[in-house]
Design an enzyme around this catalytic site. Structure first.
Site, PDB file in Angstrom:
ATOM      1  N   GLU A  27      11.009   4.108  -1.548  1.00  8.75           N
ATOM      2  CA  GLU A  27      11.040   5.149  -0.515  1.00  8.75           C
ATOM      3  C   GLU A  27      10.523   4.626   0.830  1.00  8.75           C
ATOM      4  O   GLU A  27       9.949   3.534   0.916  1.00  8.75           O
ATOM      5  CB  GLU A  27      10.219   6.358  -0.947  1.00  8.75           C
ATOM      6  CG  GLU A  27       8.739   6.063  -1.107  1.00  8.75           C
ATOM      7  CD  GLU A  27       7.872   7.292  -0.891  1.00  8.75           C
ATOM      8  OE1 GLU A  27       7.965   7.922   0.182  1.00  8.75           O
ATOM      9  OE2 GLU A  27       7.061   7.598  -1.788  1.00  8.75           O
ATOM     10  N   LYS A 161      -2.401  12.302  -6.780  1.00  8.05           N
ATOM     11  CA  LYS A 161      -3.709  12.274  -6.111  1.00  8.05           C
ATOM     12  C   LYS A 161      -4.418  13.588  -6.305  1.00  8.05           C
ATOM     13  O   LYS A 161      -3.769  14.625  -6.372  1.00  8.05           O
ATOM     14  CB  LYS A 161      -3.480  12.181  -4.608  1.00  8.05           C
ATOM     15  CG  LYS A 161      -3.183  10.840  -4.125  1.00  8.05           C
ATOM     16  CD  LYS A 161      -3.513  10.820  -2.630  1.00  8.05           C
ATOM     17  CE  LYS A 161      -3.262   9.434  -2.131  1.00  8.05           C
ATOM     18  NZ  LYS A 161      -1.838   9.145  -2.106  1.00  8.05           N
TER      19      LYS A 161
HETATM   20  N1  PSU Z   1       1.676  10.752  -2.061  1.00 10.26           N
HETATM   21  C1  PSU Z   1       1.135   9.570  -1.719  1.00 10.26           C
HETATM   22  N2  PSU Z   1       1.668   8.851  -0.696  1.00 10.26           N
HETATM   23  C2  PSU Z   1       2.772   9.289  -0.024  1.00 10.26           C
HETATM   24  C3  PSU Z   1       3.358  10.542  -0.412  1.00 10.26           C
HETATM   25  C4  PSU Z   1       2.775  11.230  -1.426  1.00 10.26           C
HETATM   26  O1  PSU Z   1       0.161   9.170  -2.318  1.00 10.26           O
HETATM   27  O2  PSU Z   1       3.237   8.604   0.908  1.00 10.26           O
HETATM   28  C5  PSU Z   1       4.598  11.007   0.291  1.00 10.26           C
HETATM   29  C6  PSU Z   1       5.828  10.809  -0.624  1.00 10.26           C
HETATM   30  O3  PSU Z   1       6.933  10.423   0.189  1.00 10.26           O
HETATM   31  C7  PSU Z   1       6.069  12.201  -1.170  1.00 10.26           C
HETATM   32  C8  PSU Z   1       5.656  13.048   0.001  1.00 10.26           C
HETATM   33  O4  PSU Z   1       7.403  12.438  -1.572  1.00 10.26           O
HETATM   34  O5  PSU Z   1       4.516  12.412   0.531  1.00 10.26           O
HETATM   35  C9  PSU Z   1       5.373  14.471  -0.399  1.00 10.26           C
HETATM   36  O6  PSU Z   1       5.259  15.258   0.746  1.00 10.26           O
HETATM   37  P1  PSU Z   1       5.217  16.846   0.595  1.00 10.26           P
HETATM   38  O7  PSU Z   1       3.934  17.137  -0.112  1.00 10.26           O
HETATM   39  O8  PSU Z   1       5.245  17.346   1.993  1.00 10.26           O
HETATM   40  O9  PSU Z   1       6.423  17.227  -0.189  1.00 10.26           O
END
Ligand code: PSU
Ligand code: MN
Length: 305
Positions: A27, A161
């Site tokens: 990603e 996390k």
């Molecule tokens: N968790 C991490 N690092 C990240 C992300 C999540 O430890 O970079 C990023 C990933 O791309 C994930 C996104 O898909 O955050 C999720 O964002 P949201 O909670 O806005 O859907």
């Protein structure tokens, strides 16, 4: 390869897919919004090398100038790591960003969509989005979870996390029919630490076992992915007290500042990194490398089935 006018597949990725060889999707939100420069670009390049060393072709995914790119050039990784105009792109954002010729860094959800369009079955990242703490009020549940229910791509990550509610995230995945497996563990790892205290459904000790389970699920016509939680190596684990303290402070600050929606995850990641004086960034990088090794092995096994 040009099977869809909005998508550009890099030559080496297209060749590998045509030959039935292993390809690993990666990603780009982690590059543009998850880590600071220059570590983000260094990490992205090293992950690609680990995938190649493991016998697969890496396909980092992003939207550049309105084209969904599957496989990036080094200067494109550099751009994603430095430019200010790269939007965070999840499922809902894809049409808008592509139609307007914009740049986007794909989240887990959007990367799964793009990988699936190209026929890539395995995707390596750091951590998935999930049900946020306090979701009973904010309704903040990452679109990543719905995507895992619908789109046939396996996601190798270091768990979730504790900026998230791990218990609720597992409940949501269960409701949506998403298998959650542990790689050499029976617990969902908690990203910076190996243990979350939440047991999961299946433990697989080899990449071949994961590949067999995935292939069988798909042979049964069951759409969707699988979460494979791969714990951070012990020597890079953080002290749970330090990381929990930082996460709690970051959550309180987000609340006080009224941070909402797509800003929430990047804000929390950035504050946790600042509050731990960069230690969390080093752990983050190492767990991504570890996921790349395991995910590549899974992709190779899947390609051999
Ligand atoms: N968790 C991490 N690092 C990240 C992300 C999540 O430890 O970079 C990023 C990933 O791309 C994930 C996104 O898909 O955050 C999720 O964002 P949201 O909670 O806005 O859907
Ligand atoms: Mn969200």
């Amino acid at each position: 390869m040009d099977f869809n006018k909005h998508i550009r597949v890099k030559d080496d990725v297209a060749d590998a897919l045509a030959a039935g060889k292993a390809v690993v999707a990666l990603e780009s939100t982690i590059i543009s919004h998850g880590m600071p420069y220059p570590k983000n670009v260094e990490t992205a390049k090293t992950v690609e090398r680990i995938v190649r060393d493991g016998g697969a072709v890496p396909a980092t995914i992003a939207i550049l100038g309105g084209k969904i790119k599957i496989g990036l050039e080094p200067d494109e990784l550099e751009y994603l790591g430095t430019a200010e105009d790269v939007l965070k792109a999840s499922r809902r954002d894809l049409g808008h960003i592509v139609a307007n010729g914009l740049n986007g860094a794909t989240t887990v959800a959007a990367t799964m969509i793009a990988a699936n369009l190209a026929g890539i079955r395995v995707f390596v990242t750091g951590g998935i989005g999930g049900v946020h703490r306090g979701a009973e009020n904010s309704f903040d549940i990452s679109a990543d979870l719905q995507e895992l229910s619908n789109t046939d791509v396996a996601v190798i990550c270091a768990g979730a996390k504790s900026i998230l509610d791990i218990g609720l995230t597992l409940e949501y995945l269960e409701t949506m029919g998403v298998p959650v497996a542990g790689f050499r563990t029976n617990e969902l790892p908690a990203f910076y630490t190996r243990h979350s205290g939440f047991n999961i459904d299946y433990q697989y000790d080899t990449a071949a076992e994961v590949a067999a389970s995935l292939q069988t699920k798909w042979d049964l016509g069951l759409h969707g992915g699988m979460v494979i939680g791969n714990p951070i190596p012990e020597q890079f684990e953080m002290d749970p007290k330090v990381i929990d303290g930082a996460i709690n402070q970051a959550l309180n600050e987000a609340d006080a500042r009224g941070i909402k929606g797509k800003e929430t995850t990047p804000f929390l990641l950035d504050r946790v990194k600042q509050l731990t004086g960069g230690d969390s960034l080093e752990s983050n990088i190492e767990l991504v490398y570890n996921n790349a090794r395991v995910g590549t092995a899974i992709a190779v096994e899947l390609a051999n089935l």
